[in-house]
Scaffold this active site. Structure first.
Site, PDB file in Angstrom:
ATOM      1  N   THR A 112       0.825  -1.212   0.000  1.00 34.90           N
ATOM      2  CA  THR A 112       0.000   0.000   0.000  1.00 34.90           C
ATOM      3  C   THR A 112       0.859   1.261   0.000  1.00 34.90           C
ATOM      4  OG1 THR A 112      -1.746  -1.159   1.178  1.00 34.90           O
ATOM      5  CG2 THR A 112      -1.793   1.239   1.241  1.00 34.90           C
ATOM      6  N   GLU A 166      -7.099  -5.124   2.764  1.00 38.89           N
ATOM      7  CA  GLU A 166      -7.218  -6.234   1.808  1.00 38.89           C
ATOM      8  C   GLU A 166      -8.303  -5.950   0.762  1.00 38.89           C
ATOM      9  OE1 GLU A 166      -5.319  -8.848   1.441  1.00 38.89           O
ATOM     10  OE2 GLU A 166      -4.069  -8.528   3.210  1.00 38.89           O
ATOM     11  N   GLY A 210       2.161  -2.455   8.508  1.00 40.92           N
ATOM     12  CA  GLY A 210       2.249  -3.023   9.841  1.00 40.92           C
ATOM     13  C   GLY A 210       3.666  -3.457  10.176  1.00 40.92           C
TER      14      GLY A 210
END
Length: 829
Positions: A218, A513, A257
């Protein structure tokens, strides 16, 4: 020799028990004893508690409810877990976590920094426990895996591993997310897209958490649209290296993350640049930090995304790359490869690398069920022990009779039918999504096995099914958690109920997602295509003989119809309308802007937004000569994240495998002059596409020269009121549409939503619009007809009835601008 499932479980239990006995020192034993004493005192207090207000004994109530069960609870547990051994393993994991104080630390009263430190302490300990559980057969087990690295032997998500992650996820979401990022995203990508050598190189360090990975896909500017990512990986032929760069602000990797403070390595999605040619996104392993001291390496600019709504034990971060050099071998080359001389060897099938990206969506269906299992358990237990009101209160309320209720128990919430209506459907949903999740996981596992032989027959089905299920499951779960919280009243608002953190932690599931709205549209498109393909063999049957099938009762040539407020012979209306639009064609758009003060553009935008066209459609736009609607549809298709120009797919094989099919737009108008204006506008605006393909057709809406059951969607904008026989137009629209096809009509309404507004509208229409037409087009009469034709058109409700009469289902309409016009819709089912 391989152990069977039962023996393996027993070995793991034995190994873990020994590990616990060794690692629990006297201090830990004393702490556990103290905790046990405290728990015993609390239980005794509960047992000895006599509630004078009629609430009863909570523990006895729970036991009574359990004993009333009509089935064997244990057998149901085994069934849900797959077998008894899986249940034993899950209980082993949870009991292990509960035996150590570090896992019992909660986050409710912690700062962001404290939450991360707590999660890291848990992570270090759980990695040790994972090693004990997952390789109880000793170091030889890992060594054999390292030497024989292959997908089935190096799967971080095999059955036992998945049970481990799922159990930890119920216990601590932040901790589970850290594990999922490292093993499920970073590790699975290396194994799924790396060569045998790359997998062998990284497996042990990933499995033993000697390095910690993150997943850099992303970007600040792109999320769902992977093809649009901007990070580049340029091959340097002289040094046999790739140079990773973030060329723009929007190419910053974002929301990653474990990136802010933890990750030592990343799989980075970047555009492969070879000899000046862009080969699109590929995956590269990039080291971020020194493994020994955690220092950020040169060329990596890494920051923190800060406090989030939930999961604050996970350090989401951002990163930019400045001329970061990595070896050529750091490109994951299981499918596509780059040679030392910079030659690109493309994958045998373009979609092979895509399959590994589906794992997250597939898993989230089961995760949604698991999280709601936790929420519904809390809510139902609470409803079983929480008592409110005596039954006699309701019976005597009307007579205002006060009785002595001191010895009566109040009624449990779970016994109220309204409370059952709130909770039991959610309990049913848990089972539905549990088994649905298990089924989609089986389909995905089959797909992974078939990919080994480069068989992608199942990919499109798994893609569309997992996309829709992920959206539906996460939407449902998000709503279900909130419903469970509300069912616990004020106690549900307390952080210690578990609901606030559960809601906050589950929140991102509906957006990561893949955005749910985008995903559900992908599934809808797949379903429409399935219906279309099922009728493919019948689409051309009896085309010519059916062209006039809806006009069997031709109108008598002596009858009349309206042309504005005038009555004219029915056969004259087509020519009269044709003359009107021939006169105004060149100034048509200018006049529309003037009459509506530009609002007609907003109406048309809303119209196309309602249609929501997707790549691959075969669309018919009737009375669309100037292209206003068609051009908007084309722009929407080309801006879709799923759009890929069909003409640019380089082989027949890839065309057959491409998830995006050829798009076709047919613009039909009875007036050649209007089509001439439309073609001119298309040339000026650059609408010269092979996909979507544009076809221009002179045709009559009442008698279309188009095969039956051949069109996906049909639009007609401000044109149907000019047709002689509206019923015939609707009948033809129904004929040419495929099953599952949609009819949309944008048309003026004869009156507005309020009589006062209608009066004002009439004054404007009859007095101002014809004068405006005279000024702009030197044609007052044509715009007098325009106003009159609107007043002769059926009211919105009556026109909806005509749409239903033509055979369309779910006919409805949306009024725009106080009812000046309306969008009418119907489906051919």
């Amino acid at each position: 020799m391989a152990l069977n499932a039962n023996n393996r479980i027993q070995t793991l239990i034995s190994h873990l028990t020994n590990s616990l006995n060794i690692n629990n020192n006297d201090s830990n034993n004393n702490n556990n004893n103290n905790n046990n004493i405290n728990n015993l005192n609390f239980k005794n207090n509960c047992n000895n508690y006599e509630n004078k207000s009629g609430n009863g004994n909570c523990i006895e109530t729970i036991e009574k409810e359990r004993n009333n069960c009509s089935f064997d609870i244990r057998e149901l547990t085994y069934f849900l877990d797959g077998n008894e051994e899986n249940t034993q393993f899950k209980e082993l994991i949870l009991s292990t976590l509960e035996m150590e104080d570090v896992f019992l630390e909660s986050y409710e009263d912690l700062s962001r920094e404290q939450s991360r430190e707590t999660t890291m302490r848990k992570l270090l300990r759980v990695v040790e426990r994972r090693r004990a559980m997952m390789d109880g057969q000793g170091e030889k087990n890992i060594e054999s895996k390292r030497k024989n690295a292959a997908p089935k032997q190096t799967n971080f998500s095999d059955n036992l591993a998945q049970l481990f992650y799922d159990s930890v996820g119920l216990f601590d979401t932040s901790l589970a997310t850290r594990l999922a990022v490292h093993f499920g995203l970073f590790g699975a990508t290396v194994l799924g897209q790396g060569t045998d050598e790359q997998r062998a190189q990284y497996f042990e360090s990933i499995d033993r958490v000697q390095i910690f990975g993150c997943f850099c896909m992303t970007e600040l500017g792109h999320g769902s649209y992977v093809k649009g990512i901007e990070t580049t990986a340029t091959f340097d032929l002289n040094t046999d290296e790739f140079i990773i760069n973030s060329p723009t602000l929007t190419s910053t990797k974002w929301w990653i993350g474990a990136l802010a403070e933890t990750a030592t390595h990343a799989v980075v999605y970047a555009r492969l640049i070879l000899k000046g040619n862009d080969y699109g996104p590929h995956v590269f392993i990039v080291q971020l930090r020194n493994v020994n001291n955690g220092e950020i390496l040169d060329g990596r600019i890494i920051g923190d995304c800060g406090t989030k709504m939930g999961r604050n034990g996970l350090d989401n971060g951002w990163a930019q790359f400045r001329n970061v050099r990595i070896p050529r071998q750091n490109m994951l080359m299981r499918w596509a490869t780059v040679s030392t001389n910079g030659e690109y060897i493309k994958p045998p099938k373009q979609q092979l690398s895509y399959a590994s990206l589906l794992a997250g969506r597939v898993n989230m269906v089961q995760t949604s069920s698991d999280v709601v299992k936790k929420a519904i358990t809390i809510a139902i237990r609470y409803a079983s022990v929480r008592r409110q009101f005596h039954s006699s209160d309701t019976e005597n309320q009307s007579n205002l009779i006060i009785t002595n209720l001191s010895n009566q128990l109040e009624t449990p919430l779970i016994d109220y039918q309204t409370h059952q209506f709130r909770l039991l459907p959610l309990l049913s949903g848990v089972f539905a999504f549990h088994f649905t999740g298990a089924q989609i996981q089986k389909l995905y596992d089959k797909l992974l096995n078939e990919i080994e032989s480069e068989n992608l027959d199942r990919l499109a089905d798994v893609h569309s099914t997992s996309a829709g299920l992920k959206a539906i499951a996460t939407w449902w779960a998000n709503s279900a958690i909130e419903q469970c919280r509300q069912c616990c009243g004020g106690h549900g608002y307390s952080a210690y109920s578990g609901f606030p953190s559960m809601l906050a932690d589950f929140g991102p599931m509906v957006t990561w997602e893949g955005d749910n709205t985008v995903l559900i549209l992908q599934t809808a498109r797949a379903l429409i295509n399935a219906v279309r393909n099922s009728n493919l063999n019948n689409s051309n049957n009896s085309n010519n003989s059916n062209l006039n099938s809806n006009l069997e009762n031709n109108l008598n040539s002596d009858s009349t119809t309206h042309f504005g407020f005038r009555e004219v012979p029915i056969n004259d209306k087509v020519n009269l309308v044709g003359e009107v639009f021939k006169k105004v064609a060149n100034k048509y758009d200018v006049m529309n802007d003037a009459m509506s003060i530009g609002i007609h553009r907003l109406w048309k935008d809303r119209f196309v937004s309602t249609l929501a066209p997707l790549p691959g459609i075969n669309h018919l736009d009737v009375a669309g000569g100037t292209g206003d609607i068609a051009f908007r549809i084309i722009d929407t298709i080309r801006n879709s994240p799923n759009y890929f120009p069909y003409s640019e797919i380089d082989s027949k094989e890839n065309k057959n495998n491409c998830l995006t099919k050829h798009s076709k737009i047919t613009i039909c108008d009875i007036n050649p002059e209007m089509l001439r204006v439309g073609k001119s506008r298309a040339n000026e605006k650059g609408y010269h596409f092979a996909d979507p393909e544009i076809n221009w057709l002179v045709g009559d809406a009442e008698n279309l020269a188009i095969p039956s059951d051949s069109i996906d969607s049909y639009t007609i904008s401000f044109g149907i009121r000019n047709c002689t026989n509206i019923e015939a137009v609707l009948s033809e629209a129904h004929r040419v549409l495929k099953k599952g096809g949609r009819f949309l009509c944008l048309e003026f309404c004869p009156e507005l939503v309020h009589p006062l507004l209608t009066n004002v509208y009439d004054v404007y229409s009859f007095n101002f619009i014809p004068i405006l037409g005279q000024i702009i087009t030197q044609d007052k009469d044509s715009y007098t007809y325009l106003v009159e034709s609107i007043r002769k058109f059926p009211k919105a409700r009556d026109f909806a009835n005509l749409i239903e009469k033509a055979g369309f289902k779910y006919a409805n309409y949306e009024l725009l601008t106080f009812g000046v016009c309306a969008i009418h819709s119907g489906w051919k089912i």
